[in-house]
Design a protein around this motif. Structure first.
Motif, PDB file in Angstrom:
ATOM      1  N   THR A  68     -48.125  -4.709  -1.102  1.00 24.04           N
ATOM      2  CA  THR A  68     -46.798  -5.053  -1.608  1.00 24.04           C
ATOM      3  C   THR A  68     -46.682  -4.766  -3.100  1.00 24.04           C
ATOM      4  O   THR A  68     -45.632  -4.344  -3.566  1.00 24.04           O
ATOM      5  N   GLU A  69     -47.751  -4.962  -3.854  1.00 20.94           N
ATOM      6  CA  GLU A  69     -47.731  -4.625  -5.281  1.00 20.94           C
ATOM      7  C   GLU A  69     -47.528  -3.126  -5.464  1.00 20.94           C
ATOM      8  O   GLU A  69     -46.727  -2.686  -6.285  1.00 20.94           O
ATOM      9  N   PHE A  70     -48.238  -2.330  -4.681  1.00 13.23           N
ATOM     10  CA  PHE A  70     -48.120  -0.879  -4.760  1.00 13.23           C
ATOM     11  C   PHE A  70     -46.696  -0.424  -4.422  1.00 13.23           C
ATOM     12  O   PHE A  70     -46.146   0.465  -5.060  1.00 13.23           O
ATOM     13  N   PRO A  74     -41.683  -7.821  -2.402  1.00 14.20           N
ATOM     14  CA  PRO A  74     -42.285  -9.156  -2.312  1.00 14.20           C
ATOM     15  C   PRO A  74     -43.255  -9.264  -1.145  1.00 14.20           C
ATOM     16  O   PRO A  74     -43.119  -8.562  -0.144  1.00 14.20           O
ATOM     17  N   GLU A  75     -44.202 -10.134  -1.316  1.00 12.06           N
ATOM     18  CA  GLU A  75     -45.197 -10.356  -0.263  1.00 12.06           C
ATOM     19  C   GLU A  75     -44.579 -11.180   0.864  1.00 12.06           C
ATOM     20  O   GLU A  75     -43.947 -12.199   0.614  1.00 12.06           O
ATOM     21  N   PRO A  76     -44.727 -10.758   2.122  1.00  8.29           N
ATOM     22  CA  PRO A  76     -44.187 -11.525   3.249  1.00  8.29           C
ATOM     23  C   PRO A  76     -44.841 -12.902   3.350  1.00  8.29           C
ATOM     24  O   PRO A  76     -45.980 -13.100   2.911  1.00  8.29           O
ATOM     25  N   LEU A  77     -44.114 -13.824   3.936  1.00 13.93           N
ATOM     26  CA  LEU A  77     -44.658 -15.165   4.136  1.00 13.93           C
ATOM     27  C   LEU A  77     -45.665 -15.191   5.279  1.00 13.93           C
ATOM     28  O   LEU A  77     -46.574 -16.007   5.291  1.00 13.93           O
ATOM     29  N   ASP A  78     -45.475 -14.282   6.248  1.00 10.08           N
ATOM     30  CA  ASP A  78     -46.390 -14.221   7.386  1.00 10.08           C
ATOM     31  C   ASP A  78     -47.746 -13.668   6.947  1.00 10.08           C
ATOM     32  O   ASP A  78     -47.826 -12.856   6.027  1.00 10.08           O
ATOM     33  N   ALA A  79     -48.766 -14.097   7.646  1.00 12.35           N
ATOM     34  CA  ALA A  79     -50.109 -13.582   7.370  1.00 12.35           C
ATOM     35  C   ALA A  79     -50.149 -12.085   7.677  1.00 12.35           C
ATOM     36  O   ALA A  79     -49.423 -11.598   8.543  1.00 12.35           O
ATOM     37  N   CYS A  80     -50.996 -11.386   6.977  1.00 10.93           N
ATOM     38  CA  CYS A  80     -51.181  -9.960   7.230  1.00 10.93           C
ATOM     39  C   CYS A  80     -51.689  -9.794   8.667  1.00 10.93           C
ATOM     40  O   CYS A  80     -52.641 -10.460   9.068  1.00 10.93           O
TER      41      CYS A  80
END
Length: 96
Positions: A68-70, A74-80
């Motif tokens: 997500t940084e790349f 934003p980073e999802p709330l769900d686990a990868c």
């Protein structure tokens, strides 16, 4: 239909064999060293030709952060997600 009752699987498996087995591994899919070396060799060959700011070497065990940084999102709330675990293979391959 294949031995697991999956329609179209024989044609798909034949295509996968021709593309992956023959082209990528040169039919050496039963040689574990060769199979593990192929993606590493690809990365080694490709990385020097790409600008660092356009390249992400990512593994799913790293979680969402690097991806997500790349991408600048934003980073999802769900686990990868963790798919393609050996124990889930046939369930994921089954129809419907």
């Amino acid at each position: 239909m294949d031995e697991h009752g999956i329609p179209g699987a024989v044609a798909r498996d034949d295509l996968m064999r021709r593309v992956i087995t023959d082209r990528v591994f040169g039919r050496r899919v039963h040689d574990n060293k060769e199979v593990l070396a192929a993606p590493r060799a690809h990365v080694t060959a490709v990385v020097p030709h790409l600008p660092a700011e356009r390249l992400l070497l990512f593994g799913p065990t790293s979680g969402w952060g690097p991806l997500t940084e790349f991408l600048g999102v934003p980073e999802p709330l769900d686990a990868c997600p963790h798919i393609n675990r050996r124990k889930d293979f046939w369930q994921l391959r089954a129809p419907g």
